[in-house]
Design an enzyme around this catalytic site. Structure first.
Site, mmCIF file in Angstrom:
data_model
loop_
_atom_site.group_PDB
_atom_site.id
_atom_site.type_symbol
_atom_site.label_atom_id
_atom_site.label_comp_id
_atom_site.label_asym_id
_atom_site.label_seq_id
_atom_site.Cartn_x
_atom_site.Cartn_y
_atom_site.Cartn_z
ATOM 1 N N LYS A 91 5.739 17.517 6.054
ATOM 2 C CA LYS A 91 4.320 17.936 5.653
ATOM 3 C C LYS A 91 4.467 19.360 5.307
ATOM 4 O O LYS A 91 5.334 20.151 5.880
ATOM 5 C CB LYS A 91 3.445 17.509 6.553
ATOM 6 C CG LYS A 91 2.001 17.599 6.199
ATOM 7 C CD LYS A 91 1.712 16.062 5.674
ATOM 8 C CE LYS A 91 0.237 16.133 5.158
ATOM 9 N NZ LYS A 91 -0.249 14.701 4.720
ATOM 10 N N GLY A 139 -18.674 3.229 2.259
ATOM 11 C CA GLY A 139 -18.183 4.284 1.348
ATOM 12 C C GLY A 139 -17.518 3.647 -0.003
ATOM 13 O O GLY A 139 -16.569 2.937 0.171
ATOM 14 N N GLY A 142 -16.158 5.123 -2.782
ATOM 15 C CA GLY A 142 -15.718 6.228 -3.786
ATOM 16 C C GLY A 142 -14.578 5.410 -4.355
ATOM 17 O O GLY A 142 -14.606 4.283 -4.733
ATOM 18 N N VAL A 153 -11.655 4.453 -3.539
ATOM 19 C CA VAL A 153 -11.020 3.007 -2.843
ATOM 20 C C VAL A 153 -12.280 1.876 -2.656
ATOM 21 O O VAL A 153 -12.087 0.723 -2.996
ATOM 22 C CB VAL A 153 -10.397 3.451 -1.626
ATOM 23 C CG1 VAL A 153 -9.924 2.080 -0.782
ATOM 24 C CG2 VAL A 153 -9.225 4.456 -1.674
HETATM 25 P P1 NAD Z 1 -13.651 9.401 -1.738
HETATM 26 O O1 NAD Z 1 -14.051 10.721 -1.426
HETATM 27 O O2 NAD Z 1 -13.631 8.917 -3.378
HETATM 28 O O3 NAD Z 1 -14.978 8.437 -1.390
HETATM 29 C C1 NAD Z 1 -15.652 8.415 -0.155
HETATM 30 C C2 NAD Z 1 -17.043 7.810 -0.256
HETATM 31 O O4 NAD Z 1 -17.488 7.778 1.031
HETATM 32 C C3 NAD Z 1 -17.920 8.578 -1.159
HETATM 33 O O5 NAD Z 1 -18.558 7.761 -2.132
HETATM 34 C C4 NAD Z 1 -18.748 9.241 -0.145
HETATM 35 O O6 NAD Z 1 -20.321 9.203 -0.581
HETATM 36 C C5 NAD Z 1 -18.924 8.004 0.816
HETATM 37 N N1 NAD Z 1 -19.390 8.401 2.184
HETATM 38 C C6 NAD Z 1 -18.906 9.796 2.995
HETATM 39 N N2 NAD Z 1 -19.610 9.424 4.287
HETATM 40 C C7 NAD Z 1 -20.376 8.448 4.350
HETATM 41 C C8 NAD Z 1 -21.068 7.680 5.328
HETATM 42 N N3 NAD Z 1 -21.293 8.381 6.389
HETATM 43 N N4 NAD Z 1 -21.645 6.455 4.783
HETATM 44 C C9 NAD Z 1 -21.541 5.991 3.969
HETATM 45 N N5 NAD Z 1 -20.408 6.284 2.694
HETATM 46 C C10 NAD Z 1 -20.070 7.782 2.903
HETATM 47 O O7 NAD Z 1 -12.467 8.799 -0.907
HETATM 48 P P2 NAD Z 1 -11.474 7.574 -1.289
HETATM 49 O O8 NAD Z 1 -10.503 8.286 -1.984
HETATM 50 O O9 NAD Z 1 -12.172 6.363 -1.720
HETATM 51 O O10 NAD Z 1 -10.985 7.336 0.128
HETATM 52 C C11 NAD Z 1 -11.745 6.816 1.070
HETATM 53 C C12 NAD Z 1 -11.067 6.935 2.742
HETATM 54 O O11 NAD Z 1 -9.806 6.294 2.629
HETATM 55 C C13 NAD Z 1 -10.815 8.490 2.945
HETATM 56 O O12 NAD Z 1 -11.275 8.473 4.375
HETATM 57 C C14 NAD Z 1 -9.547 8.805 2.568
HETATM 58 O O13 NAD Z 1 -8.929 9.817 3.419
HETATM 59 C C15 NAD Z 1 -8.822 7.399 2.898
HETATM 60 N N6 NAD Z 1 -7.681 7.103 2.031
HETATM 61 C C16 NAD Z 1 -7.786 7.122 0.775
HETATM 62 C C17 NAD Z 1 -6.647 7.191 0.096
HETATM 63 C C18 NAD Z 1 -6.769 6.865 -1.635
HETATM 64 O O14 NAD Z 1 -5.560 6.585 -1.874
HETATM 65 N N7 NAD Z 1 -7.550 7.509 -2.041
HETATM 66 C C19 NAD Z 1 -5.375 6.648 0.707
HETATM 67 C C20 NAD Z 1 -5.204 6.547 2.155
HETATM 68 C C21 NAD Z 1 -6.513 6.829 2.641
#
Ligand code: NAD
Length: 377
Positions: free
Chosen positions: A82, A186, A188, A190
């Site tokens: 990292k 959530g 987003g 994913v």
């Molecule tokens: P993102 O930021 O695109 O989406 C997160 C979503 O969660 C947003 O729509 C936000 O409005 C919503 N949110 C935040 N707080 C909330 C709550 N209390 N209740 C309901 N909704 C809430 O993130 P992402 O890329 O979709 O990733 C989602 C999670 O997975 C994150 O924790 C990220 O660290 C983890 N993650 C993502 C990836 C990836 O490939 N994107 C890989 C490993 C882990």
């Protein structure tokens, strides 16, 4: 090229190598390479402020060790590393560009003799930032692939496997996703894609997002999807809860209220602490460790970007690995009488460092009140 006199190698026992460099005046970067037993180290680059340099080092060490575990459980030929750049993440324009260019030189310097460390975007750094760093080093990944759909695929595969594995205990033997109620927190990058996979598989999907528009959009795109308000998530009874928003969502405030059978989502560090993992399991809830469920993203970098495999083969590989690692974790949990959030660490240690196998018989199930540990067909 970075001036070698500016780089110091820090002596950290059990880490392969840790380097510190003042990449531009006033900006320190640390590259921590934890373990290369399985291959060159891969781990992203964070840009953030710390109270002091020792905190920055601690963060780099902790995160690099986490990457060793993450890459190993994903069964990738990669070690863990990292990097951190210690500066205000809001830095912009020419100043940001020169920091990232200097960081690229630093990464090239670390790899000057052998390929030991590859980096990627991470907290407060973007794909665009990595393109800037890439001007001076080839040791950057994650610039050509969007990992999120593959993360969602890994979560989907994990949910399918967990439902299947515990079908007798939890679902009267019904092994399919079809008809299962699944709550996604959530929507987003994913969560939205996961919603699509589950909907297409016939699940009864319930969604929640602090941004009403995101929840409404999902309900519009996938007719029949229900919406719950963010503060009502833990009042809901569902077969599966998929946290895809943020960490520490399972905590001492809501542990008594949980009415889910399986917890399996993309968010990192879903449990407030490891004791909560024990409480979750004592309630008869199956927790799929986050770093198995969300491995699809890092896998997509290896399979699509490094190995240049197709989308189809990438998804097959992710599904196969998720099944293998969840299976090993569930069995290790039963054998060692550990909650699955702890059992997964035993599995990783065995994969990386080949710890001897012990206690092959199933132990008592005091902390896990299920009757069957049968492997699905
Ligand atoms: P993102 O930021 O695109 O989406 C997160 C979503 O969660 C947003 O729509 C936000 O409005 C919503 N949110 C935040 N707080 C909330 C709550 N209390 N209740 C309901 N909704 C809430 O993130 P992402 O890329 O979709 O990733 C989602 C999670 O997975 C994150 O924790 C990220 O660290 C983890 N993650 C993502 C990836 C990836 O490939 N994107 C890989 C490993 C882990």
């Amino acid at each position: 090229m970075i001036d070698s006199n500016k780089v110091s190698r820090l002596n950290v026992p059990r880490w392969e190598a840790v380097y510190r460099c003042e990449i531009v005046p006033g900006v320190i970067s640390i590259i921590a390479i934890h373990d290369v037993t399985r291959g060159r180290a891969l781990g992203g680059c964070r840009m953030t402020m710390y109270e002091n340099e020792s905190q920055a080092l601690t963060d780099a060490l902790r995160l690099s060790r986490g990457m060793t575990f993450k890459n190993a459980i994903a069964d990738l030929p990669l070690g863990g590393g990292k990097s951190v750049i210690v500066c205000d993440p809001k830095v912009a324009g020419k100043e940001r560009e020169s920091i990232l260019e200097a960081f690229g030189h630093f990464v090239a310097w670390v790899n000057r003799k052998h390929d030991v460390y590859y980096t990627a975007e991470d907290m407060n750094t973007t794909v665009a930032d990595m393109h800037v760093a890439k001007r001076h080093t080839k040791h950057i990944f994650g610039t050509d692939v969007d990992p999120s759909p593959y993360t969602a695929w890994g979560v989907f595969s994990s949910i399918k496997y967990a439902v299947d594995y515990f079908a007798i205990d939890l679902f009267d033997g019904h092994r399919d996703i079809d008809g299962k109620s699944i709550l996604i927190q959530g929507l987003g990058k994913v969560g939205r894609k996961l919603c699509q996979y589950l909907y297409e598989a016939g699940a009864k999907v319930i969604v929640s997002d602090i941004h009403e528009d995101s929840a409404n959009a999902a309900a519009q795109q996938f007719p029949g999807v229900e919406i719950v308000k963010p503060d009502e998530v833990f009042k809901i009874e569902a077969d599966v809860f998929a946290p895809c928003a943020r960490g520490e969502v399972i905590n001492h405030n809501n542990i008594d209220d949980l009415r889910f059978k399986i917890i399996c989502g993309a968010a990192n560090n879903q449990l407030e602490n490891s004791k909560i993992g024990l409480l979750v399991q004592s309630k008869g809830i199956v927790y799929c460790p986050d770093y198995i469920a969300n491995m699809g993203g890092v896998c997509s970098i290896q399979y699509l970007e490094i190995d240049q495999l197709s989308d189809e083969v990438t998804k097959e590989n992710i599904e196969r690995t998720v099944r293998k690692m969840l299976g090993l974790t569930f069995r290790a949990g039963f054998r060692k009488n550990l909650p699955f959030n702890e059992a997964v660490d035993h599995v990783v240690k065995q994969i990386v460092w080949g710890k001897p196998k012990e206690n092959h018989g199933f132990s008592n199930q005091i902390i896990f009140p299920f009757t069957s540990t049968a492997e699905p067909a």
